[in-house]
Write an enzyme that holds these catalytic residues in place. Structure first.
Site, PDB file in Angstrom:
ATOM      1  N   CYS A 118       0.812  -1.224   0.000  1.00 48.41           N
ATOM      2  CA  CYS A 118       0.000   0.000   0.000  1.00 48.41           C
ATOM      3  C   CYS A 118       0.849   1.280   0.000  1.00 48.41           C
ATOM      4  CB  CYS A 118      -0.959   0.005   1.191  1.00 48.41           C
ATOM      5  SG  CYS A 118      -2.160  -1.341   1.131  1.00 48.41           S
ATOM      6  N   HIS A 259      -2.585   7.278   2.066  1.00 46.25           N
ATOM      7  CA  HIS A 259      -3.113   5.975   1.656  1.00 46.25           C
ATOM      8  C   HIS A 259      -4.514   5.836   2.249  1.00 46.25           C
ATOM      9  CE1 HIS A 259      -3.954   1.858   1.130  1.00 46.25           C
ATOM     10  NE2 HIS A 259      -3.665   1.481   2.360  1.00 46.25           N
ATOM     11  N   ASN A 289     -10.193   0.522   0.004  1.00 42.34           N
ATOM     12  CA  ASN A 289      -8.726   0.539   0.067  1.00 42.34           C
ATOM     13  C   ASN A 289      -8.199  -0.094  -1.214  1.00 42.34           C
ATOM     14  OD1 ASN A 289      -6.038  -0.151   0.449  1.00 42.34           O
ATOM     15  ND2 ASN A 289      -6.312  -0.800   2.576  1.00 42.34           N
TER      16      ASN A 289
END
Lengths: 333, 78
Positions: A118, A259, A289
């Site tokens: 990520c 993020h 996400n």
């Protein structure tokens, strides 16, 4: 080489692509036996997009890249390097970036993949800008964050299914005047929690054999509590570290791109740093996400919404499995 | 006095009666003590006691005894 007088390296174009299938919380909650409303309460996510059968990482990555090139006014033959930040390439190897090169016709570009989960897009910006600062012959670099993680999620396991979606975001780096662009980067890692978030199946310890499939190793395993601990303990640190490099503090940052792991985490980070939510952009509610793509898509959406303006000090920061923590300070041009 | 302040904050954040906050309170004894409410606890403690927890302290305060230790590091004795 273009614009040889410019000594900075900045983001001069952005793009993004989401896949075709929308997946609601209600569908996931039903198949994971979660009470209605659980996912939004815990994560702030309302819906996400996942790949259709015809799509893959390369189709998303190439579409986002084309949009970024168009936004930058740059042609594929001007690209000197393609960095794909991904852990869900079309194949285990070769590099997804080479496939994207072929799809774009970017025949002057070197291409490779980079894995930082990520945090991938921020690490990609770091590597790409470092290459441009070292090699003045490179006028433009394409950094793409992409994920096709729906293929690796057990959609009947609420612990992993509630968070994630697919997508791609891209940025074109180019030469900008001195004092603008990427000013500093910082990367920290904590391998002590290597096992906390993982995909074991297909790796050399657990090859894709029937006995490993029977154990369910082809799916994500997510220790949500450890993710949360790592984020709140280390993300502020890495942001302060990068700001120290340019003689700035948290209070000097005009805008944050994080993020998009979890809306609640972002709200906590901003509150802990005593920063208003108006100084950040979130899209996790509507796309979930998106891992490597997350910061790239958020950046693109924020730029397109006019949220980031010239001369502003921008912080791009993320946390990924490993764990790896990254922060990039940008004077927006 | 300070102990009551602390227990009041914890009870409010975890949505339980203050009597449920024992001297051994932790995620093992309070079902509602999850990651989301822990983040709210961090912010509530900072506001209530006028302190700023360090990055490490935000994850160290995982029980009532540990919160007391961290608060004492900020000069607040429970």
């Amino acid at each position: 080489m273009e614009n040889v007088a410019a000594s900075g390296v900045g983001i001069v174009g952005v793009g993004r692509c989401l896949p075709g299938k929308k997946l609601s919380n209600a569908q996931i909650e039903a198949q994971c036996n979660l009470p209605p409303g659980t996912i939004e309460e815990k994560t702030g996510v309302r819906e996400r997009y996942i790949l259709s059968d015809e799509e893959s990482s390369s189709t998303l990555a190439a579409a986002a890249a084309k949009q970024a090139l168009e936004h930058a006014g740059v042609t594929p033959d001007q690209i000197g390097l393609i960095v794909c930040c991904a852990f869900t390439g079309d194949y285990v190897y070769p590099a997804l970036a080479c496939k994207v090169q072929e799809m774009l016709g970017a025949w002057n570009a070197g291409a490779f993949d980079l894995m930082a989960n990520c945090t991938g897009f921020q690490v990609g910006l770091t590597v790409a800008s470092d290459r441009m600062y070292v090699d003045r012959n490179i006028s433009h670099v394409l950094v793409i964050g992409v994920t096709a993680q729906s293929r690796f999620i057990n959609w009947f396991d609420g612990d992993s299914a509630m968070y994630f979606g697919d997508g791609a975001g891209a940025a074109v780096l180019g030469r900008v005047p001195e004092g603008y662009g990427i000013l500093a980067n910082d990367i920290m890692s904590n391998g002590r929690v290597y096992e906390a978030v993982r995909l074991r199946g297909g790796g050399s310890s657990h090859p894709m054999r029937q006995e490993n499939v029977d154990l369910g190793l082809q799916y994500f395993e997510v220790n949500g509590m450890e993710v949360w601990k790592q984020v709140i303990q280390n993300q502020p640190k890495v942001m302060r570290r990068v700001l120290e490099k340019i003689g700035k503090g948290i209070e000097d940052v005009d805008f944050y791109i994080f993020h998009q792991a979890n809306l609640k985490l972002i709200e906590f980070l901003m509150a802990k740093m005593k920063q208003p939510m108006a100084k950040t952009f979130t899209n996790v509610a509507t796309i979930g996400n998106t891992s490597d793509a997350s910061m790239a898509i958020a950046l693109c959406d924020a730029v397109m919404a006019g949220a980031i303006k010239r001369d502003q000090l921008l912080m791009i920061s993320g946390v990924g499995a490993g764990f790896t923590f990254g922060a990039t300070a940008v004077r927006w041009y | 006095m300070e102990a009551n302040r602390l227990k009041q904050v914890m009870a409010r954040i975890f949505g339980v009666d203050v009597s449920a906050i024992g001297d051994d309170a932790s995620p093992d004894t309070i079902e509602n003590w999850d990651s989301l409410r822990h983040m709210n606890l961090v912010l509530a403690l900072e506001e209530e006691f006028g302190i700023e927890l360090t990055d490490d302290q935000t994850v160290e305060i995982m029980s009532y005894p540990l919160i007391k230790i961290v608060l004492s590091e900020h000069g607040i004795e429970i």
